[in-house]
Design a protein around this motif. Structure first.
Motif, PDB file in Angstrom:
ATOM      1  N   SER A 616       0.955  -1.255  -0.054  1.00 49.97           N
ATOM      2  CA  SER A 616       0.168  -0.218  -0.053  1.00 49.97           C
ATOM      3  C   SER A 616       1.101   1.311  -0.035  1.00 49.97           C
ATOM      4  O   SER A 616       1.963   1.295   0.363  1.00 49.97           O
ATOM      5  CB  SER A 616      -1.221   0.076   1.424  1.00 49.97           C
ATOM      6  OG  SER A 616       0.027   0.335   2.845  1.00 49.97           O
ATOM      7  N   ILE A 617       0.181   2.606  -1.564  1.00 48.27           N
ATOM      8  CA  ILE A 617       1.226   3.799  -0.766  1.00 48.27           C
ATOM      9  C   ILE A 617       0.036   4.358  -0.716  1.00 48.27           C
ATOM     10  O   ILE A 617      -0.891   4.245  -1.182  1.00 48.27           O
ATOM     11  CB  ILE A 617       2.259   3.585  -1.911  1.00 48.27           C
ATOM     12  CG1 ILE A 617       3.379   2.632  -2.280  1.00 48.27           C
ATOM     13  CG2 ILE A 617       2.451   4.768  -2.076  1.00 48.27           C
ATOM     14  CD1 ILE A 617       3.784   2.167  -3.460  1.00 48.27           C
ATOM     15  N   SER A 618       0.500   5.469   0.388  1.00 45.80           N
ATOM     16  CA  SER A 618      -0.711   6.804   0.627  1.00 45.80           C
ATOM     17  C   SER A 618       0.339   7.487   0.561  1.00 45.80           C
ATOM     18  O   SER A 618       1.048   7.668   0.570  1.00 45.80           O
ATOM     19  CB  SER A 618      -0.839   6.774   2.217  1.00 45.80           C
ATOM     20  OG  SER A 618      -0.142   6.878   3.165  1.00 45.80           O
ATOM     21  N   ARG A 619      -0.344   8.529  -0.379  1.00 41.53           N
ATOM     22  CA  ARG A 619       0.047   9.952  -0.594  1.00 41.53           C
ATOM     23  C   ARG A 619      -1.158  10.771  -0.736  1.00 41.53           C
ATOM     24  O   ARG A 619      -2.386  10.861  -0.981  1.00 41.53           O
ATOM     25  CB  ARG A 619      -0.081   9.645  -2.341  1.00 41.53           C
ATOM     26  CG  ARG A 619       0.865  11.325  -2.609  1.00 41.53           C
ATOM     27  CD  ARG A 619       1.235  10.324  -4.749  1.00 41.53           C
ATOM     28  NE  ARG A 619       0.607  11.516  -5.450  1.00 41.53           N
ATOM     29  CZ  ARG A 619       1.571  11.882  -6.316  1.00 41.53           C
ATOM     30  NH1 ARG A 619       2.799  12.025  -6.159  1.00 41.53           N
ATOM     31  NH2 ARG A 619       1.597  13.575  -7.240  1.00 41.53           N
ATOM     32  N   PRO A 620      -0.412  12.648  -0.367  1.00 40.22           N
ATOM     33  CA  PRO A 620      -2.022  13.665  -0.090  1.00 40.22           C
ATOM     34  C   PRO A 620      -2.198  13.579  -1.391  1.00 40.22           C
ATOM     35  O   PRO A 620      -1.615  14.375  -2.270  1.00 40.22           O
ATOM     36  CB  PRO A 620      -0.835  14.072   0.951  1.00 40.22           C
ATOM     37  CG  PRO A 620       0.445  13.981   0.405  1.00 40.22           C
ATOM     38  CD  PRO A 620       0.061  12.820  -0.009  1.00 40.22           C
ATOM     39  N   GLU A 621      -3.714  13.765  -1.643  1.00 42.78           N
ATOM     40  CA  GLU A 621      -4.144  15.328  -2.512  1.00 42.78           C
ATOM     41  C   GLU A 621      -5.193  16.184  -2.731  1.00 42.78           C
ATOM     42  O   GLU A 621      -5.437  15.703  -1.180  1.00 42.78           O
ATOM     43  CB  GLU A 621      -4.712  13.793  -3.343  1.00 42.78           C
ATOM     44  CG  GLU A 621      -3.933  12.677  -3.845  1.00 42.78           C
ATOM     45  CD  GLU A 621      -2.621  12.796  -4.771  1.00 42.78           C
ATOM     46  OE1 GLU A 621      -2.739  14.032  -5.766  1.00 42.78           O
ATOM     47  OE2 GLU A 621      -2.049  12.532  -5.663  1.00 42.78           O
ATOM     48  N   ASN A 622      -5.587  16.744  -3.455  1.00 47.71           N
ATOM     49  CA  ASN A 622      -6.529  17.997  -3.290  1.00 47.71           C
ATOM     50  C   ASN A 622      -7.481  17.098  -3.368  1.00 47.71           C
ATOM     51  O   ASN A 622      -7.677  16.435  -4.719  1.00 47.71           O
ATOM     52  CB  ASN A 622      -5.637  18.996  -3.830  1.00 47.71           C
ATOM     53  CG  ASN A 622      -4.658  19.734  -2.888  1.00 47.71           C
ATOM     54  OD1 ASN A 622      -3.632  19.692  -3.707  1.00 47.71           O
ATOM     55  ND2 ASN A 622      -5.134  20.476  -1.824  1.00 47.71           N
ATOM     56  N   ILE A 623      -8.935  17.369  -2.756  1.00 47.74           N
ATOM     57  CA  ILE A 623     -10.057  16.821  -3.523  1.00 47.74           C
ATOM     58  C   ILE A 623     -11.480  17.092  -3.049  1.00 47.74           C
ATOM     59  O   ILE A 623     -11.646  17.384  -1.739  1.00 47.74           O
ATOM     60  CB  ILE A 623     -10.284  14.643  -2.886  1.00 47.74           C
ATOM     61  CG1 ILE A 623      -8.760  13.640  -3.204  1.00 47.74           C
ATOM     62  CG2 ILE A 623     -11.350  14.034  -3.252  1.00 47.74           C
ATOM     63  CD1 ILE A 623      -8.828  13.019  -3.256  1.00 47.74           C
ATOM     64  N   GLY A 624     -11.215  17.821  -3.441  1.00 51.00           N
ATOM     65  CA  GLY A 624     -12.987  18.783  -3.416  1.00 51.00           C
ATOM     66  C   GLY A 624     -13.306  19.490  -1.946  1.00 51.00           C
ATOM     67  O   GLY A 624     -12.547  20.332  -2.039  1.00 51.00           O
ATOM     68  N   THR A 625     -14.076  19.387  -1.751  1.00 50.78           N
ATOM     69  CA  THR A 625     -14.546  20.144  -0.885  1.00 50.78           C
ATOM     70  C   THR A 625     -15.029  19.040   0.921  1.00 50.78           C
ATOM     71  O   THR A 625     -15.755  18.280   0.784  1.00 50.78           O
ATOM     72  CB  THR A 625     -15.494  21.110  -0.418  1.00 50.78           C
ATOM     73  OG1 THR A 625     -17.149  20.668  -1.134  1.00 50.78           O
ATOM     74  CG2 THR A 625     -15.301  22.107  -1.599  1.00 50.78           C
ATOM     75  N   SER A 626     -15.429  20.439   2.012  1.00 47.80           N
ATOM     76  CA  SER A 626     -16.078  19.561   3.419  1.00 47.80           C
ATOM     77  C   SER A 626     -16.389  20.704   3.859  1.00 47.80           C
ATOM     78  O   SER A 626     -15.723  21.868   4.526  1.00 47.80           O
ATOM     79  CB  SER A 626     -14.364  18.586   3.697  1.00 47.80           C
ATOM     80  OG  SER A 626     -15.130  18.593   5.490  1.00 47.80           O
ATOM     81  N   ASN A 627     -17.694  20.370   4.142  1.00 49.21           N
ATOM     82  CA  ASN A 627     -18.272  21.201   5.259  1.00 49.21           C
ATOM     83  C   ASN A 627     -18.606  19.959   6.912  1.00 49.21           C
ATOM     84  O   ASN A 627     -19.072  19.225   6.874  1.00 49.21           O
ATOM     85  CB  ASN A 627     -19.732  21.111   4.961  1.00 49.21           C
ATOM     86  CG  ASN A 627     -19.785  21.784   3.886  1.00 49.21           C
ATOM     87  OD1 ASN A 627     -19.307  22.997   3.488  1.00 49.21           O
ATOM     88  ND2 ASN A 627     -19.659  21.264   2.563  1.00 49.21           N
TER      89      ASN A 627
END
Length: 782
Positions: A616-627
């Motif tokens: 498994s390889i985890s990598r940070p990404e910009n994904i959408g919005t959060s409320n």
């Protein structure tokens, strides 16, 4: 005639003036500096004149009164009164006056000096560390875990109201000591901390960094006149030994302050992982244990130079050094689809590291005559942090046809941060205040990381797993705020502008990523006092989370070759709009605080896990919005003067919307936590504290974090009239605090589990000195 007239006036003046001299000492013979000598009117009991003693206990004063008494007093001592003192040739020589300690007065000072564990201000909450009994011998990270709404996981990641992206400050400024690297906060012990400020909705005066808010750790710095000090000795199991010493000397012009801390700590941990390929049914498990040993020294030196009553110059330095040694031992087992064990190997690791940290500050503060709240503050700070780390890995085959393997990892890390800041506060017309200022911050980091494989005779560097990564960030911020504070209603509005210039370079491939952007960050706070027992507050601020080195650097950690974390140099910053409304109500012995908050975040950063060949390889990404919508409740109940209860409750519900590489990341979730503290005052000056914590499980898009239920215990006993205190703390009494995450996707399943266990610490603190140090109530006064 003129000569005799002038001479008569002089003689008359001399006959009407009396000079009083003497020396004040303790009953043991030591002189008392800053003791009060008062000349009073016997009829009205009002003071006529007075003075304080010098360093050697001596004093001289004059009075024109003909009928008076003299009183000598000092905090912690029984006062002495001299009635109808006789003058000889216009001089009253009291000689040596001895004062004896007053145990009853000392006890009163101790009680009156206590403060609430948590205090609420317009834009922040203050957690007073000295009232937390379970913090004995604890590091700053462990102290933070006792702060309402703050959570620190076993890996040392700090979150606020369930959200990461917290801006950590030391004494209101960025510091290498608050860095995420090398467990930097671990070098600060609870004895060095005066208070922790939690700012969930900072005004424009503060950095815009930190989408969930700011946590400011304020270190102790005494300014009481005379020589003051305290010493603290802690010991515990597993290894938790430390010695702390603080000294302060205040004269008319200088305030010299210092702290020294040395210690050794061990953090044992049980660890388990599981990687399961749901496509072919194969899976890999690891079961092992590790222990991280830290030896540290921490030194703070500084001085305040009081140029005059309105100008103070401060120079301070902070040095910390860590020696780290970590051993880990784990067995990796590989199974086929029929659950048959096909391969197994033992992986051992020995990691050593040295972590020097330097912080220094030059600060100038100017107050203005006639307006005590008007001030100008100019400061320059520098922070340097380095890490020289090496790791040796050894794989020994237990089952199967594989070969034994040796690997080596090397890290050469360097970070330099510089902050230049100016703040000006100008109140007028008693109810209005304007603040303005600017800040320029430079972050310069280089990380040289290399992996080498053993070929049978030498270690050969693996070019595919080696990189040199540079990150330089420059942020210029300017702000202005205006506030009105009346008897019932107050409002504070602010606007901050920050210009950001970021550049990264991956030297191996010469890949560059430069970004430059400017943003406005408005803020607003208001409060309304309905009556003495009920008040309302509301606040808004816009925040930013800028990706840091470990978010950006595409490095690989080979501690576990089947679970790899890496950075993303293309990561963009998060932006959050934060709103909250809070009500504070007092009903007799019960005080309550209820708040509702809402956060809207754009360009949410979340780790995305890819899975291939059971790796498994985890990598940070910009994904959408959060409320995120949440409720926060705090209550304190004092049914008697020997019993108190404090409860903190936090609930949040979040909605995520976004997609990544054609996959929808839309989901909903919720989490909650509660903390109940009970304090009991027992006879013989013994205090006992029990803290119960529960943190619910929660999920991200791909992960599910397990729930936690654990308890801490603390007790203290005052001895030597309150000038010394014995402390006992047991953190995680039932060894039930864990960290477990599960990733359950259609084609793979991951589980990561760790537990550190119970920590028991016993400590003794002792305060000493002259001057107001006699107010010492058992906690370090530095």
């Amino acid at each position: 005639m003129l000569f005799f007239l002038f001479n008569g006036i002089i003689i008359f003046a001399q006959n009407g003036s009396v000079t009083i001299t003497g020396k004040i000492i303790e009953s043991g013979g030591s002189p008392i500096e800053f003791a009060t000598v008062l000349v009073g009117d016997p009829a009205t009991q009002e003071p006529i004149t007075g003075t304080t003693t010098l360093e050697d206990g001596s004093f001289t004063l004059e009075t024109d009164a003909s009928d008076f008494y003299i009183e000598v007093s000092f905090i912690g001592f029984a006062p002495r009164t001299i009635e109808d003192p006789a003058a000889v040739n216009g001089i009253i020589d009291l000689g040596t006056v001895s004062l004896s300690e007053d145990s009853q007065q000392l006890d009163e000072v101790v009680v009156e000096g206590q403060v609430s564990q948590t205090q609420f201000k317009l834009d922040k909450r203050i957690f007073n560390v000295g009232t937390d009994l379970s913090s004995t011998g604890a590091s700053a990270l462990e102290v933070l875990n006792n702060v309402p709404s703050v959570n620190v996981n076993i890996e040392g990641t700090v979150s606020l109201r369930g959200s990461q992206g917290v801006q950590m400050l030391i004494n209101g400024k960025p510091s290498a000591i608050a860095s995420e690297q090398g467990n930097a906060l671990g070098t600060l012990t609870a004895d060095m901390i005066e208070r922790i400020e939690v700012i969930t909705n900072p005004s424009a005066k503060y950095d815009a960094e930190g989408t969930s808010g700011i946590i400011n750790i304020v270190l102790k710095k005494e300014e009481k006149k005379g020589l003051n000090g305290s010493v603290t000795l802690n010991t515990g199991i597993p290894n938790n030994h430390s010695l702390g010493l603080s000294l302060n000397k205040r004269t008319e012009k200088f305030n010299l302050f210092s702290q020294l801390g040395v210690g050794r700590r061990t953090f044992p941990s049980d660890n388990e992982t599981e990687n399961r390929n749901l496509g072919d049914g194969t899976y890999i498990t690891s079961i092992g244990e590790s222990d991280k040993n830290e030896t540290f020294v921490n030194v703070i030196l500084g001085t305040d130079y009081h140029i005059d009553d309105y100008n103070v110059l401060t120079l301070s330095g902070h040095f910390a050094y860590e020696w780290e040694k970590e051993n880990s031992d784990a067995v990796f087992s590989i199974f086929d689809a029929g659950n048959a064990l096909t391969d197994a190997f033992r992986r051992r690791e020995l990691t050593t590291a040295t972590n020097p940290k330097y912080a220094y500050e030059l600060q100038y503060k100017k107050d203005f005559e006639g307006n005590e709240d008007r001030s100008l503050l100019i400061s320059a700070t520098g922070n340097l942090f380095a890490k020289d780390q090496s790791s040796d890995f050894e794989n020994t085959v237990i089952l199967g046809d594989g070969d034994d393997m040796l690997q080596r990892a090397r890290t050469d890390f360097g970070q330099a941060d510089y902050t230049f800041k100016a703040d000006y506060t100008h109140p007028w017309a008693e109810k209005y205040t304007v603040e303005t200022g600017a800040q320029y911050q430079i972050n310069d980091v280089e990380n040289d990381f290399a992996i080498s494989d053993f070929d049978g005779s030498d270690f050969i560097e693996n070019a595919d797993l080696t990189n040199v990564f540079e990150w330089v960030q420059k942020v210029l911020g300017v702000y202005g705020t205006a506030a009105y504070e009346g008897d019932k209603w107050g409002v504070k509005l602010g606007l901050r502008f920050e210009d950001t210039d970021v550049g990264t370079v991956l030297q191996n491939t010469n890949e560059r990523n430069d970004q430059k952007y400017g943003n406005f960050f408005p803020s607003g706070h208001t409060s309304y006092k309905i009556n003495d027992d009920l008040s309302l507050q509301a606040g808004y601020s816009k925040r930013i989370f800028r990706p840091r080195l470990w978010d950006l650097n595409p490095f690989f950690n080979i501690r576990n070759n089947f679970n790899i974390r890496t950075g993303n140099p293309d990561l963009q910053p998060e932006f959050t709009d934060s709103y909250e409304v809070t009500g504070i109500y007092k009903l007799g012995d019960l005080s309550m605080n209820l708040g509702v908050f809402y956060r809207h975040t754009e360009e949410v950063v979340e780790r995305v896990v890819a899975f291939e060949d059971n790796v498994s390889i985890s990598r940070p990404e910009n994904i959408g919005t959060s409320n995120t919508t949440g409720i926060e409740f705090n209550a304190k109940y004092l049914p008697t003067n020997w019993l108190s209860f404090t409860n903190d409750f936090n609930f949040s519900s979040f909605v995520r919307e976004g997609s990544f590489e054609g996959t929808s990341f839309d989901f909903k979730g919720e989490q909650w936590s509660t903390r109940l503290t009970g304090k009991v005052k027992l006879p013989a000056d013994i205090d006992v504290e029990l803290i119960g914590n529960y943190r619910s499980g929660f999920r991200t898009f791909q992960q599910e974090i397990s729930e936690n239920l654990f308890m801490d215990f603390g007790a203290k006993k005052k001895i030597l009239k309150g000038k010394a205190v014995l402390n006992l703390s047991i953190r995680d009494v039932f060894a039930s605090r864990i960290r477990e995450s599960i990733t359950d996707r259609p084609n793979f399943y991951l589980r990561d589990f760790s537990r550190q266990g119970r920590f028991v610490t016993f400590g003794i603190s002792f305060g000493f000195g002259k001057g107001e140090a006699m107010e010492f109530s058992g906690q370090k006064q530095f």
